[in-house]
Design an enzyme around this catalytic site. Sequence first.
Site, PDB file in Angstrom:
ATOM      1  CG  HIS A 193      -7.569 -26.337  12.468  1.00 20.07           C
ATOM      2  ND1 HIS A 193      -7.269 -27.092  13.771  1.00 20.07           N
ATOM      3  CD2 HIS A 193      -8.546 -26.600  11.908  1.00 20.07           C
ATOM      4  CE1 HIS A 193      -8.164 -28.026  13.742  1.00 20.07           C
ATOM      5  NE2 HIS A 193      -9.094 -27.931  12.694  1.00 20.07           N
TER       6      HIS A 193
HETATM    7  C1  UD1 Z   1     -11.516 -28.719   7.925  1.00 18.58           C
HETATM    8  C2  UD1 Z   1     -12.661 -29.165   8.672  1.00 18.58           C
HETATM    9  C3  UD1 Z   1     -12.202 -29.263   9.735  1.00 18.58           C
HETATM   10  C4  UD1 Z   1     -10.872 -30.063  10.329  1.00 18.58           C
HETATM   11  C5  UD1 Z   1      -9.954 -29.182   9.537  1.00 18.58           C
HETATM   12  C6  UD1 Z   1      -8.506 -30.047   9.349  1.00 18.58           C
HETATM   13  C7  UD1 Z   1     -14.711 -28.768   7.893  1.00 18.58           C
HETATM   14  C8  UD1 Z   1     -15.940 -27.908   8.114  1.00 18.58           C
HETATM   15  N1  UD1 Z   1     -13.736 -28.241   8.497  1.00 18.58           N
HETATM   16  O1  UD1 Z   1     -11.297 -27.265   8.205  1.00 18.58           O
HETATM   17  O2  UD1 Z   1     -13.257 -29.889  10.872  1.00 18.58           O
HETATM   18  O3  UD1 Z   1     -10.523 -29.860  11.604  1.00 18.58           O
HETATM   19  O4  UD1 Z   1     -10.198 -29.463   7.994  1.00 18.58           O
HETATM   20  O5  UD1 Z   1      -7.475 -29.392   8.819  1.00 18.58           O
HETATM   21  O6  UD1 Z   1     -14.966 -29.539   7.124  1.00 18.58           O
HETATM   22  N2  UD1 Z   1      -6.428 -24.722   2.364  1.00 18.58           N
HETATM   23  C9  UD1 Z   1      -5.439 -24.962   1.829  1.00 18.58           C
HETATM   24  N3  UD1 Z   1      -4.941 -26.069   1.383  1.00 18.58           N
HETATM   25  C10 UD1 Z   1      -5.755 -27.303   1.395  1.00 18.58           C
HETATM   26  C11 UD1 Z   1      -6.804 -27.213   2.101  1.00 18.58           C
HETATM   27  C12 UD1 Z   1      -7.240 -25.866   2.672  1.00 18.58           C
HETATM   28  O7  UD1 Z   1      -4.590 -24.004   1.463  1.00 18.58           O
HETATM   29  O8  UD1 Z   1      -5.101 -28.427   1.179  1.00 18.58           O
HETATM   30  C13 UD1 Z   1      -6.808 -23.459   2.755  1.00 18.58           C
HETATM   31  C14 UD1 Z   1      -7.765 -22.794   1.981  1.00 18.58           C
HETATM   32  O9  UD1 Z   1      -7.349 -21.299   1.957  1.00 18.58           O
HETATM   33  C15 UD1 Z   1      -9.069 -23.029   2.623  1.00 18.58           C
HETATM   34  C16 UD1 Z   1      -8.615 -22.677   4.145  1.00 18.58           C
HETATM   35  O10 UD1 Z   1      -7.407 -23.528   4.006  1.00 18.58           O
HETATM   36  O11 UD1 Z   1      -9.924 -21.958   2.436  1.00 18.58           O
HETATM   37  C17 UD1 Z   1      -9.419 -23.831   5.085  1.00 18.58           C
HETATM   38  O12 UD1 Z   1      -9.879 -25.124   4.479  1.00 18.58           O
HETATM   39  P1  UD1 Z   1     -11.261 -25.872   4.718  1.00 18.58           P
HETATM   40  O13 UD1 Z   1     -11.205 -27.171   4.038  1.00 18.58           O
HETATM   41  O14 UD1 Z   1     -12.296 -24.915   4.290  1.00 18.58           O
HETATM   42  O15 UD1 Z   1     -11.295 -25.939   6.113  1.00 18.58           O
HETATM   43  P2  UD1 Z   1     -10.402 -26.187   7.339  1.00 18.58           P
HETATM   44  O16 UD1 Z   1     -10.227 -25.076   8.135  1.00 18.58           O
HETATM   45  O17 UD1 Z   1      -9.000 -27.083   6.902  1.00 18.58           O
END
Ligand code: UD1
Length: 373
Positions: A203
């Site tokens: 991820h």
């Molecule tokens: C975040 C953390 C990372 C951690 C990871 C675990 C930061 C900078 N990054 O990254 O350190 O390892 O979480 O998962 O804080 N999304 C969903 N549903 C959700 C959450 C996210 O669909 O419940 C999708 C959204 O499109 C979003 C993307 O996933 O834009 C990324 O989510 P985001 O929280 O921005 O960062 P992670 O890649 O999950």
Amino acid sequence: MTQVLCVAGARPNFMKIAPVMAALAETGIAAQLLHTGQHYDAAMSDSFFADLGIPRPEHHLEVGSGSHAVQTAEVMKRFEPVLETVQPQAVLVVGDVNSTLACALVAAKHGVRVIHVEAGLRSYDRGMPEEINRVLTDQISDLLFITEKSALANLVREGIDPARVEFVGNVMIDTLYRNLERAVPASHTLGTLLPQYAVLTLHRPSNVDDPDTLAALLDVIGEINRSLPVAMPLHPRTRGNIEKFGFTARLDGLHILPPLGYLEMLGLMRDAKLVLTDSGGIQEETTALGVPCLTLRENTERPITLTEGTNTLVGPDPAAIRAAFSDVMSNGGKAGRIPEYWDGRAAMRIAYTLKGWLPQRKGASAISGIKAA
Ligand code: UD1
């Protein structure tokens, strides 16, 4: 009166906050929980609260997704009024996600003491958003709990007084031990009994946001899958990019799973022959489980998993992944041992330290912080 306002926001926070909340309750420290809503899907958030018995948060900021700036700013804006209302003696943050830094920053500016659990880890890669979050959170923390002793040297190098640092072990491993017996058997999660299999998680933006890197990784995983079946729980970011880049066919033949609950993931890792990952937490969990781990990153902020644990740093290069994989297949992979204080009692050490520290004035050191020597 609330003594400690605890913050959790994203999936890797939940297994860290669970034992901390339990230990604070057990030692009679009045705590409240705040969920920023950085992760909001049932599979990325709610299921962890249910599986781990985390109390329902008293506060929910519902920030959701966004760019780093938007997400961090939203957490800050919405956290400030809660902090003003609750007026805790300290704010406790865990890990290295955007919510960690955002809440630490608001608390520090309000003169509220900041406690950072899992401080001092460094990848020395400023291209990682988490590295920025780690460095800045530690700079403004009053009390820093570390999971491995190497973190102390990192903090001292950045000018942090070692008297504020306390080596307590790994709260995430507290959760692992507490739940191992309840872990869901892999055959249940996979819907079939595989005598041997590998687990893959991907991820990190550095692996999944660039089409060429992601294509090369999925292709080498496809090769591995021909000799050892690969189960891959798909993070929403990774799923989104695979669809966007038109790579869905590259998943053919893999056991693709939705994001798993804690107990399912634990069982899947425990029973695996091998784990391939770019996650930080999984490097530690596989070390605690004694399962070989190949880390598909150039660096790790958790070096003890390499020196004492079962982790091997392989990077994203397909040739290196192929070589490391055949090594595991021929010699079984790294055996490793359990690092010091990864013993299921880290959260209790934190709670006992806080018992003495909370009544002190701002600027006080930890009670028995490990010294620079
Ligand atoms: C975040 C953390 C990372 C951690 C990871 C675990 C930061 C900078 N990054 O990254 O350190 O390892 O979480 O998962 O804080 N999304 C969903 N549903 C959700 C959450 C996210 O669909 O419940 C999708 C959204 O499109 C979003 C993307 O996933 O834009 C990324 O989510 P985001 O929280 O921005 O960062 P992670 O890649 O999950």
